[in-house]
Design an enzyme around this catalytic site. Structure first.
Site, PDB file in Angstrom:
ATOM      1  N   THR A   1     -34.713 -19.027 -13.739  1.00  0.00           N
ATOM      2  CA  THR A   1     -34.669 -17.568 -13.886  1.00  0.00           C
ATOM      3  C   THR A   1     -34.244 -16.956 -12.558  1.00  0.00           C
ATOM      4  O   THR A   1     -34.876 -17.200 -11.527  1.00  0.00           O
ATOM      5  CB  THR A   1     -36.064 -17.041 -14.282  1.00  0.00           C
ATOM      6  OG1 THR A   1     -36.437 -17.690 -15.499  1.00  0.00           O
ATOM      7  CG2 THR A   1     -36.064 -15.540 -14.468  1.00  0.00           C
TER       8      THR A   1
ATOM      9  N   GLU B   1     -33.861 -19.971 -19.864  1.00  0.00           N
ATOM     10  CA  GLU B   1     -34.742 -20.667 -20.805  1.00  0.00           C
ATOM     11  C   GLU B   1     -35.852 -19.727 -21.266  1.00  0.00           C
ATOM     12  O   GLU B   1     -36.464 -19.061 -20.450  1.00  0.00           O
ATOM     13  CB  GLU B   1     -35.334 -21.909 -20.125  1.00  0.00           C
ATOM     14  CG  GLU B   1     -36.172 -22.756 -21.039  1.00  0.00           C
ATOM     15  CD  GLU B   1     -35.483 -23.021 -22.372  1.00  0.00           C
ATOM     16  OE1 GLU B   1     -34.384 -23.610 -22.377  1.00  0.00           O
ATOM     17  OE2 GLU B   1     -36.020 -22.614 -23.413  1.00  0.00           O
ATOM     18  N   PHE B   2     -36.103 -19.693 -22.565  1.00  0.00           N
ATOM     19  CA  PHE B   2     -37.108 -18.780 -23.121  1.00  0.00           C
ATOM     20  C   PHE B   2     -38.348 -19.497 -23.633  1.00  0.00           C
ATOM     21  O   PHE B   2     -39.215 -18.876 -24.253  1.00  0.00           O
ATOM     22  CB  PHE B   2     -36.492 -17.943 -24.249  1.00  0.00           C
ATOM     23  CG  PHE B   2     -35.403 -17.016 -23.774  1.00  0.00           C
ATOM     24  CD1 PHE B   2     -35.718 -15.830 -23.118  1.00  0.00           C
ATOM     25  CD2 PHE B   2     -34.065 -17.333 -23.961  1.00  0.00           C
ATOM     26  CE1 PHE B   2     -34.718 -14.979 -22.657  1.00  0.00           C
ATOM     27  CE2 PHE B   2     -33.054 -16.484 -23.508  1.00  0.00           C
ATOM     28  CZ  PHE B   2     -33.381 -15.300 -22.859  1.00  0.00           C
TER      29      PHE B   2
ATOM     30  N   LYS C   1     -32.875 -12.283 -19.225  1.00  0.00           N
ATOM     31  CA  LYS C   1     -34.061 -13.128 -19.015  1.00  0.00           C
ATOM     32  C   LYS C   1     -35.173 -12.322 -18.340  1.00  0.00           C
ATOM     33  O   LYS C   1     -36.328 -12.337 -18.776  1.00  0.00           O
ATOM     34  CB  LYS C   1     -33.676 -14.350 -18.175  1.00  0.00           C
ATOM     35  CG  LYS C   1     -34.834 -15.223 -17.769  1.00  0.00           C
ATOM     36  CD  LYS C   1     -35.545 -15.859 -18.948  1.00  0.00           C
ATOM     37  CE  LYS C   1     -36.910 -16.377 -18.532  1.00  0.00           C
ATOM     38  NZ  LYS C   1     -37.684 -16.916 -19.636  1.00  0.00           N
TER      39      LYS C   1
ATOM     40  N   CYS D   1     -44.452 -17.137 -14.344  1.00  0.00           N
ATOM     41  CA  CYS D   1     -43.239 -16.319 -14.421  1.00  0.00           C
ATOM     42  C   CYS D   1     -43.422 -14.815 -14.596  1.00  0.00           C
ATOM     43  O   CYS D   1     -42.695 -14.054 -13.973  1.00  0.00           O
ATOM     44  CB  CYS D   1     -42.342 -16.859 -15.517  1.00  0.00           C
ATOM     45  SG  CYS D   1     -41.705 -18.488 -15.070  1.00  0.00           S
TER      46      CYS D   1
ATOM     47  N   PHE E   1     -53.747 -21.210 -17.598  1.00  0.00           N
ATOM     48  CA  PHE E   1     -53.383 -19.799 -17.828  1.00  0.00           C
ATOM     49  C   PHE E   1     -53.259 -19.476 -19.312  1.00  0.00           C
ATOM     50  O   PHE E   1     -53.236 -18.308 -19.700  1.00  0.00           O
ATOM     51  CB  PHE E   1     -52.124 -19.416 -17.059  1.00  0.00           C
ATOM     52  CG  PHE E   1     -50.816 -19.812 -17.689  1.00  0.00           C
ATOM     53  CD1 PHE E   1     -50.303 -21.090 -17.521  1.00  0.00           C
ATOM     54  CD2 PHE E   1     -50.082 -18.895 -18.434  1.00  0.00           C
ATOM     55  CE1 PHE E   1     -49.091 -21.456 -18.095  1.00  0.00           C
ATOM     56  CE2 PHE E   1     -48.867 -19.244 -19.017  1.00  0.00           C
ATOM     57  CZ  PHE E   1     -48.376 -20.527 -18.853  1.00  0.00           C
TER      58      PHE E   1
ATOM     59  N   ARG F   1     -50.819 -22.041 -12.853  1.00  0.00           N
ATOM     60  CA  ARG F   1     -50.190 -21.096 -11.925  1.00  0.00           C
ATOM     61  C   ARG F   1     -50.487 -19.655 -12.338  1.00  0.00           C
ATOM     62  O   ARG F   1     -50.293 -19.274 -13.477  1.00  0.00           O
ATOM     63  CB  ARG F   1     -48.675 -21.350 -11.861  1.00  0.00           C
ATOM     64  CG  ARG F   1     -48.341 -22.665 -11.159  1.00  0.00           C
ATOM     65  CD  ARG F   1     -46.869 -22.974 -11.142  1.00  0.00           C
ATOM     66  NE  ARG F   1     -46.358 -23.335 -12.446  1.00  0.00           N
ATOM     67  CZ  ARG F   1     -45.082 -23.662 -12.698  1.00  0.00           C
ATOM     68  NH1 ARG F   1     -44.205 -23.653 -11.712  1.00  0.00           N
ATOM     69  NH2 ARG F   1     -44.699 -23.987 -13.908  1.00  0.00           N
TER      70      ARG F   1
END
Ligand code: NAD
Ligand code: UGA
Length: 465
Positions: free
Chosen positions: A133, A162-163, A221, A277, A339, A347
């Site tokens: 990303t 990438e999703f 993205k 992210c 998470f 993370r």
């Protein structure tokens, strides 16, 4: 142009699963995933599939089927670049921790190192694919590095964000809502786009493969992640209002989600979103907007992060307030550290911040997570540098058994929505705890009626006055 040899730089949460699926679906393509992290590559090559560095349901079977057939993991980056016709860059792009843009901008040093290595090694024409990303317009920086080698090699740069979401990476990759490919509109650019479209066409219906210009793809993205995170912050904002008014956030979510314009997904109130992210990508978006002087745009998106920080803070504040304004010396059990469920990734997990707040109040914390190992929990806390590593180990204990983690505890906090938590023997847990026994359900997964019947004092995010 038919691609026969792919290299992917970066064997992380994206590079590993993404390339494993390409290899499974395209047995005619040799796929080599490379990384400078030797331990990570060794783990990807481990005969014991439970040791793969990324835990994703279904991934072990895919790796098992393709590994050493047309899927390879290696630390020989130069060789893989040299042999490949198409190179995916899937390295990390964390928030900068130094210099200009510190705490906001994406750190592109790993991307630049990859570009320089590709430029140095390549002897034949290559298609370079941005999988990481990246800030909008990064492709122009990569192009500038690649085009100034003087070795007459031609490079085409594509953006193919990438999703996938962690925990559902395999189904997301096998059945993506869409695949996005951005490229130049020149004849060479179009040829490169088509080459990548052909790779995906091996399993993705053509109608779901979307092609755009490079900048739209890069910005889509960041936009997608910003919109997703915004939904979570929006429902979390409502969760606080629900708690003050007697409304129930799950009922509100259901009621609004049935409006087809709003949709029902991604409306689960929580202790706050985590993951590598959302925060980093929104901070990056805010930084980009500011760098164009778009301060109102920047402020608008920054609120998503502010709300998320608030949600984590108020969850730990509520624990302290409810436990008679002190948790000093009290045992608090954390169910979950990851998470989200079905991943070993921690993370930016909300659990880290909640634990840090409670440790500062001198609580004793016991953590149980089905997939996160003890060293990871300590590393997450040590990274904050709030207290010494010795103190973190003295105050927090990681258990391998959930019942042991709950034994003699004053309160349980549910930080991750692991399915197994719902099915625990809550009667026995209650018996083993100090009374009154509190449960703070930061994910709204437990059955309030059942728990209250057993005797628990139950608090769910987004409900109860
Ligand atoms: P990660 O940290 O798990 O993996 C990145 C890997 O790249 C590391 O193993 C690192 O050693 C390696 N690396 C870094 N520099 C290298 C170099 N010069 N040569 C070889 N290897 C190098 O990161 P990730 O979670 O896989 O994310 C990668 C990118 O994908 C990021 O930009 C992220 O924003 C994006 N993304 C992540 C997700 C996700 O769910 N994690 C989803 C979509 C997009
Ligand atoms: C997210 C996006 O969903 C992916 O499309 C994207 O590719 C990825 O980020 C990325 O770019 O890294 P991921 O972070 O793996 O995926 O997981 P999500 O399912 O989006 O969850 C993110 C966080 O939001 C988790 O902490 C989750 O618990 C929380 N969340 C999600 C909620 O609190 N409520 C919800 O309704 C949904």
């Amino acid at each position: 142009m038919k691609i026969k040899n792919i290299c992917c730089i970066g064997a992380g949460y994206v590079g590993g699963p993404t390339m494993a699926v390409i290899a499974q679906k395209c047995p005619h393509i040799k796929v080599t995933v490379v990384d400078i992290n030797e331990a990570r590559i060794a783990a990807w090559n481990d005969k014991d599939l439970s040791k793969l560095p990324v835990f994703e349901p279904g991934l072990d079977d895919i790796v098992k089927g393709a590994r050493d057939r047309n899927l390879f993991f290696s630390t020989d980056v130069d060789k893989a670049i040299d042999e490949a016709e198409m190179i995916f860059i899937s390295v990390n792009t964390p928030t900068k921790t130094y210099g200009k843009g510190k705490g906001m901008a994406a750190d592109l040093k790993y991307i630049e190192l990859c570009a320089r290595q590709i430029a140095r090694v390549s002897k034949t024409d290559k298609i370079v694919v941005e999988k990481s990303t990246l800030p909008v317009r990064t492709a122009s920086a990569i192009k500038s590095i690649l085009d100034n080698t003087g070795n007459h090699v031609q490079f085409q740069i594509l953006s193919n964000p990438e999703f996938l979401a962690e925990g559902t990476a395999v189904p997301d990759l096998l059945n993506p809502d869409r695949v996005l490919i951005g490229g130049d509109t020149t004849p060479e650019g179009t040829k490169a786009v088509n080459a990548l479209v052909e790779v995906y066409e091996n399993w993705v219906p053509k109608a779901q493969i979307l092609t755009t210009n490079v900048w739209s793809s890069e910005l889509s993205k960041l936009t997608a992640n910003a919109f997703l995170a915004q939904r979570v912050s929006s429902i979390n904002a409502m969760s606080e209002l629900c708690e003050k008014t007697g409304a129930d956030v799950d009922e509100v979510a259901k009621a609004i989600g049935m409006d087809s314009r709003i949709g029902s997904k991604f409306l689960k109130a929580s202790v706050g979103f985590g993951g590598s992210c959302f925060q980093k990508d929104i901070l990056n978006l805010v930084y980009i907007a500011k760098s164009y002087g778009l301060n109102k745009v920047a402020d608008y998106w920054e609120q998503v992060i502010i709300m998320n920080d608030h949600q984590k803070q108020r969850f730990s504040d509520n624990i302290v307030n409810t436990l008679y304004n002190t948790v000093s010396g009290k045992k608090i059990t954390f169910l979950g550290w990851a998470f989200k469920k079905d991943t070993n990734d921690t993370r930016e997990s909300a659990a880290i911040k909640v634990a840090d707040n409670l440790l500062s109040e001198q609580a004793n914390i016991s953590v149980f997570d089905p997939k996160v190992v003890g060293e990871r929990v300590y590393a997450d806390l040590d990274y904050l540098k709030t207290r010494t590593t010795e103190e973190n180990r003295r105050l927090l204990n990681v258990c391998k058994d959930p019942y042991q983690a709950c034994n003699e505890s004053h309160a349980i906090a549910v930080l991750t929505e692991w399915d197994e938590f719902v099915d625990y023997d809550w009667e026995n847990i209650y018996k083993s705890m100090k009374k009154p026994a509190f449960v703070f359900d930061g994910r709204g997964i437990l059955n309030q009626k059942t728990l209250e019947k057993i005797g628990f004092v139950y608090y769910k995010i987004g409900s109860g006055i």
